[in-house]
Design an enzyme around this catalytic site. Sequence first.
Site: not given
Ligand code: NHR
Ligand code: GAR
Length: 216
Positions: A18, A66, A92, A108, A110, A145-146, A174-175
Amino acid sequence: MSDVTRKRIAVLISGRGSNLPSLLGNELGGDIVVIGSNKAEAKGLDIARDAGIANFVISHKDFASREAFDAALVAALNEYRPDLVVLAGFMRITTPVFTQAFASRLINIHPSLLPSFPGLHTHARALEEGVKLHGCTVHFVTPELDRGPIIAQAAVQVDDDDTPDTLAAKVLRQEHQIFPYAVRLFCEDRLHVDGLRVTTLPKSIHPVIATGAARV
Ligand code: NHR
Ligand code: GAR
């Protein structure tokens, strides 16, 4: 900006993508050279195809760890020599294999006002906690993370009748404003990072123009 200075941008997605239209539709000071996904069914790949942008899928399910997945992702991305790697709904968690390969050139978006609500299900959690302001954050990605240095944020008001879905839609609007803005600041070399603090340098005169002006 001349081609020499334009950054090569790689984008990673997992789903709808999106954020892609706002990245593709705004001047970023760089070019999106490839869009990658860890899911073959990601709808965002259609956006890449329609825009004629190179794209690839590497499924995390094909790897035993991973780290092995991250190494494959790094190799795939490096074929496109990216100056910047953008996580745009990439789902991921990455290991240091990935974050070190692209250190200081990995960002990223978030869907919360970090450091509140890192991780998943941010909109439902914001409603449960009763916060009155919610929003989104663009940050540099670090192994934690984040938790990386924050480049840009935007807030939305939480209304009494909001649901996770209505809140997500408000945050997405806003994103689409702050993501292209943050990417552009990066591409213009205007971000200065000091610990967790990111400051924005003023837009400088292009060196070629400055040299030309000095000769006059
Ligand atoms: N990697 C690192 N090392 N640091 C960050 O800040 C990251 C990252 C990878 C992705 C995006 C993040 C978000 O913006 C991001 C930031 C996935 C998960 C998660 O729990 C959490 C945060 C974010 C992305 N993922 C599960 C996992 O086991 C899988 C969930 C699924 O497949 O739906 O990796 O939110
Ligand atoms: C956005 O809100 C983004 O910030 C969020 O997913 C949406 C986009 O997803 N990102 C995360 O939650 C990363 N963990 P989409 O590409 O399916 O529209």
